[in-house]
Structures are given as C-alpha cells and as structure tokens.
Design a protein around this motif. Structure first.
Motif, PDB file in Angstrom:
ATOM      1  N   GLY A  60      34.333  35.030  32.059  1.00 19.05           N
ATOM      2  CA  GLY A  60      35.128  34.222  32.974  1.00 19.05           C
ATOM      3  C   GLY A  60      35.858  35.051  34.018  1.00 19.05           C
ATOM      4  N   ASP A  61      36.916  34.499  34.550  1.00 14.30           N
ATOM      5  CA  ASP A  61      37.681  35.162  35.602  1.00 14.30           C
ATOM      6  C   ASP A  61      38.572  36.256  35.005  1.00 14.30           C
ATOM      7  OD1 ASP A  61      39.206  35.936  37.741  1.00 14.30           O
ATOM      8  OD2 ASP A  61      39.705  33.914  38.400  1.00 14.30           O
ATOM      9  N   LYS A  62      38.265  37.514  35.382  1.00 12.54           N
ATOM     10  CA  LYS A  62      39.027  38.662  34.893  1.00 12.54           C
ATOM     11  C   LYS A  62      39.749  39.379  36.036  1.00 12.54           C
ATOM     12  CE  LYS A  62      37.989  38.646  30.453  1.00 12.54           C
ATOM     13  NZ  LYS A  62      39.007  38.626  29.387  1.00 12.54           N
ATOM     14  N   SER A  63      40.043  38.637  37.098  1.00  9.71           N
ATOM     15  CA  SER A  63      40.655  39.259  38.278  1.00  9.71           C
ATOM     16  C   SER A  63      41.969  39.964  37.945  1.00  9.71           C
ATOM     17  CB  SER A  63      40.906  38.196  39.354  1.00  9.71           C
ATOM     18  OG  SER A  63      39.709  37.591  39.741  1.00  9.71           O
ATOM     19  N   ALA A  64      42.844  39.271  37.229  1.00 10.85           N
ATOM     20  CA  ALA A  64      44.147  39.849  36.908  1.00 10.85           C
ATOM     21  C   ALA A  64      44.001  41.065  36.000  1.00 10.85           C
ATOM     22  CB  ALA A  64      45.033  38.796  36.238  1.00 10.85           C
ATOM     23  N   THR A  65      43.114  40.967  35.029  1.00  8.63           N
ATOM     24  CA  THR A  65      42.886  42.080  34.100  1.00  8.63           C
ATOM     25  C   THR A  65      42.359  43.301  34.825  1.00  8.63           C
ATOM     26  OG1 THR A  65      42.422  40.561  32.274  1.00  8.63           O
ATOM     27  CG2 THR A  65      41.611  42.820  32.057  1.00  8.63           C
ATOM     28  N   VAL A  66      41.376  43.079  35.700  1.00 11.53           N
ATOM     29  CA  VAL A  66      40.774  44.181  36.458  1.00 11.53           C
ATOM     30  C   VAL A  66      41.797  44.817  37.389  1.00 11.53           C
ATOM     31  CG1 VAL A  66      39.110  44.694  38.294  1.00 11.53           C
ATOM     32  CG2 VAL A  66      38.402  43.362  36.290  1.00 11.53           C
ATOM     33  N   LEU A  67      42.588  43.989  38.047  1.00 18.60           N
ATOM     34  CA  LEU A  67      43.601  44.510  38.970  1.00 18.60           C
ATOM     35  C   LEU A  67      44.629  45.366  38.229  1.00 18.60           C
ATOM     36  CD1 LEU A  67      44.082  44.244  42.003  1.00 18.60           C
ATOM     37  CD2 LEU A  67      45.655  42.371  41.523  1.00 18.60           C
ATOM     38  N   LEU A  68      45.105  44.865  37.093  1.00 16.21           N
ATOM     39  CA  LEU A  68      46.100  45.597  36.311  1.00 16.21           C
ATOM     40  C   LEU A  68      45.535  46.900  35.752  1.00 16.21           C
ATOM     41  CD1 LEU A  68      48.958  45.584  35.103  1.00 16.21           C
ATOM     42  CD2 LEU A  68      48.034  44.343  33.138  1.00 16.21           C
ATOM     43  N   SER A  69      44.318  46.836  35.208  1.00 14.49           N
ATOM     44  CA  SER A  69      43.695  48.028  34.623  1.00 14.49           C
ATOM     45  C   SER A  69      43.380  49.066  35.692  1.00 14.49           C
ATOM     46  CB  SER A  69      42.415  47.640  33.882  1.00 14.49           C
ATOM     47  OG  SER A  69      42.696  46.748  32.828  1.00 14.49           O
ATOM     48  N   GLY A  70      42.926  48.603  36.863  1.00 14.09           N
ATOM     49  CA  GLY A  70      42.638  49.532  37.948  1.00 14.09           C
ATOM     50  C   GLY A  70      43.884  50.249  38.434  1.00 14.09           C
ATOM     51  N   VAL A  71      44.991  49.510  38.554  1.00 14.27           N
ATOM     52  CA  VAL A  71      46.261  50.140  38.944  1.00 14.27           C
ATOM     53  C   VAL A  71      46.702  51.150  37.894  1.00 14.27           C
ATOM     54  CG1 VAL A  71      48.720  49.698  39.320  1.00 14.27           C
ATOM     55  CG2 VAL A  71      47.013  48.208  40.373  1.00 14.27           C
ATOM     56  N   ALA A  72      46.478  50.818  36.609  1.00  9.50           N
ATOM     57  CA  ALA A  72      46.818  51.760  35.528  1.00  9.50           C
ATOM     58  C   ALA A  72      45.983  53.034  35.639  1.00  9.50           C
ATOM     59  CB  ALA A  72      46.591  51.097  34.171  1.00  9.50           C
TER      60      ALA A  72
END
Length: 385
Positions: free
Chosen positions: A185-197
């Motif tokens: 499904g939609d993992k936009s928030a997860t990807v954004l947070l993990s990428g910033v980390a």
C-alpha cells in the motif's frame, strides 16, 4: 600473498560448507554456496570503497575493522538485523521475534519483506549521499570527464548533495512509495521518514569522522619537522614488523573510531539488498547468516588485498567505478520499493562498472608508461590479519 590474505576466508568457507552439508544435506550445501556467491557479487564495490577508507587508518584500527567489524557484519547485519526489523515492525519482543524466525518462517519472511520500503529508503539515501559527495568533489583524476568536470563545478555550491538527495527522496515518496510492492500500500510517510533518518545518519557519522580527520591533519601540520622525523622513524620500525608506512601514520583515536563507525554504516547499507534478496532463495535465518557471512568474509579479505597491494593508487579509476556502482545501487534500492529487480542485475551493474574503470586505469597507465603495480606504492595491513 594470496593465501595470507584469503586464508581465513578459505578456512571459513570449508567449515561453513561442511556445516551446511551436515545440518541440511546437499540442498543446504547448495543454498549456502549460492548465498555466498550472491553476497560477493552484490558487495564487490563495497570492498573498493572500504579499501579507500581503510588505508587512511592506522594498523590497530585496521585490525579492529577486520576482526570486530566482521563480527558486526556477519552476526549483526546477517543474523540479528532481520530479527530486529521484525521485532520493530511487528511490535514484538526480542524472544517472540526469534521464536517467529525459527518456528514460523513464512510469516517471518512476510514481515521482513513488508519492512523493505523503510530499509530501502534508509540505505538508498545513505548510499546516494556517498555517491553525490564523491561526484561533486574536485578531483585530480577524472574518469568520465564529461560528467565529473561540470559536477565538480556545481559542487562548489554548499550542501548541494543534501539538496539533491532530499529532492530524490521527495520524488520517491510521491511516486514509487505510493503503491509499494507486495501489496504494502501507500508507504509515502514511512519512506520519507526512513530516508531522512538515512540522511541524518550520514551527516552525523560522516561529519564527525571528517571533523576529527581534519583536526588530526591540522595538528600534524603544526607539529613541524621534528614530529615528521619522529613519524618517519615510527614508520620505518613498523615496516620492519610488516606494517605499511601509510598505516603507521594513519588515523587513530577518535578520528579512527568515527571512521570505523562510518565504515560499519556503509557496510550495513550495502548489506540491505543482500539480506532482502536472500529471501528469494531461503527463509531459514541460519542458512542466510552462514551463506551471507561467508560472502562477507571474502569482501573483507578483498579489502585487505586492495590495501596491501596499493591497488587504488595504481588503478586510479577504480574508486570512480565503485562510486558509480554505489549510485546505481542507491537508485535501484529506491526503485525496489515498488518494483522487483533481480539481484543478478544489481550485481552485474556493479561488476561491469568496476571492470570498466579497471580497464580505463590500465589504459591510462600504459599511455603514461607506468607499471601495473609499483612496489613503492604497496601498502600492507598488519601481518597476521
């Protein structure tokens, strides 16, 4: 030289394959062998990058990387890391996660796979930063000059690599992350947070190690000729013990410690695709740890070989090829958030880029009348490692 450098890897291979055959029969033996080859093919460029950093460190920290570091690489990333990911994503306790990995392998594999978008975003952005900082830096040697010259001029803009990485992350979160693979499904928030980390991790660890490295260089410049003479004497003494001059006066103390952390994070980022890709072959965590661990041993041995032979000094474009391979791997990791890409393609891209950079280095040496490997440029890690 070959046996001295790869001796431990050969021994671990024999023991590992014998253990696999004894525990799981011919099928287990084949799976462990395939996993070892997979890890080597995917992480060959890692050895080149590691060698470029390792040669800056003194003999003690080289040994730490090749002993403690291999334990972290084999047991930490190949065995403990997938279990930790499952525990965090499924909100399980450590014992429950281990029990799941041992007794419900299909569900365990499903949970690790579902965590792939976060893992890919973290590792992809971290590796992308390594590539961008290399690409935007002014260098004496340029492999693909038509790319590297304008990129070096653009690199004079402060924080350009961070800006580019954030733009790539934003685009990723708005495109491939909106419909992640395996029905996640939609993992936009997860990807954004993990990428910033991943970006923050790179900036913190790389920034601190760079700070101490620069500080050490400034102190050496201030010490004057007296300390230079003392360093030369220490280098001569170390050479008699089988340690290279470069290693004897290399990074130590806090600078080496943070460089060691930087190396471990790089290794972890490289291992993400190998761990995830291994599930296409088996979901047995012990087979995975054994097979990927054998491969990791060869990557460490290859790192030592490159440092001892002074290969990066003799073949000046190798680091270029490895960094382009890192850039390709970073993009592939981000794409795999939605689309499946065969590990064969990932491995071949890295091998081809490094092979081309090696051939370009050979051609350059021939044009300039240089031998392939000068004795004077040889660097050795402490004997016995």
């Amino acid at each position: 030289m070959l046996l001295k450098t790869f001796g431990w890897s050969f021994a671990i291979t024999v023991l590992g394959l014998a253990l696999a055959g004894g525990l799981w029969g011919w099928q287990g033996l084949a799976i462990v062998g395939i996993l070892s080859i997979l890890e080597i093919s995917l992480s060959f460029d890692n050895a080149v990058i590691n060698a470029g950093i390792l040669r800056k460190m003194n003999a003690f920290w080289q040994k730490i990387f090749l002993t403690v570091g291999i334990l972290v690489a084999v047991f930490g990333m190949r065995l403990v890391f997938p279990v930790v990911v499952v525990a965090i994503t499924a909100k399980l306790g450590p014992i429950e996660a281990v029990n799941l990995a041992l007794n419900d392998k299909a569900h365990y594999q499903e949970l690790v796979t579902s965590a792939h978008p976060a893992i890919a975003a973290f590792g992809g952005i971290f590796l992308l930063m390594i590539f961008l900082d290399f690409l935007f830096e002014e260098r004496d040697h340029k492999w693909l000059a038509w790319i590297e010259k304008p990129m070096a001029r653009m690199g004079k803009l402060d924080m350009l690599s961070v800006i580019v990485a954030l733009v790539v992350l934003l685009v990723t979160s708005m495109t491939v992350a909106t419909a992640a693979a395996h029905g996640a499904g939609d993992k936009s928030a997860t990807v954004l947070l993990s990428g910033v980390a991943g970006l923050i991790t790179y900036l913190v660890v790389g920034g601190i190690s760079g700070y101490f490295e620069d500080k050490l260089e400034d102190e050496e410049d201030e010490d004057g000729a007296g300390d230079d003479a003392e360093a030369r004497e220490a280098a001569v003494a170390s050479e008699k013990k089988g340690v290279s001059t470069g290693a004897a006066v290399g990074l130590a103390g806090k600078a080496a410690f943070f460089m060691f952390l930087y190396l471990e994070v790089i290794d972890a980022s490289f291992s993400f695709d190998g761990v995830i890709g291994a599930f296409a072959i088996t979901n047995d965590i012990f087979m995975m740890a054994l097979g990927l661990g054998i491969g990791a041993m060869y990557i460490r041995s290859l790192t030592v070989f490159l440092v001892r032979k002074g290969t990066l000094d003799d073949y000046v474009y190798l680091e270029h090829g490895a960094h382009y391979a890192i850039g390709a791997l970073a993009i592939i990791l981000l794409i795999t958030i939605k689309y499946e890409i065969s590990e064969v393609i990932t491995g071949l891209i890295g091998v081809v880029l490094i092979a081309l950079s090696f051939l370009s280095s050979v051609a350059k040496n021939r044009r300039e009348g240089k031998p392939g490997n000068e004795e004077g440029s040889r660097q050795e890690v402490a004997s016995g490692v």
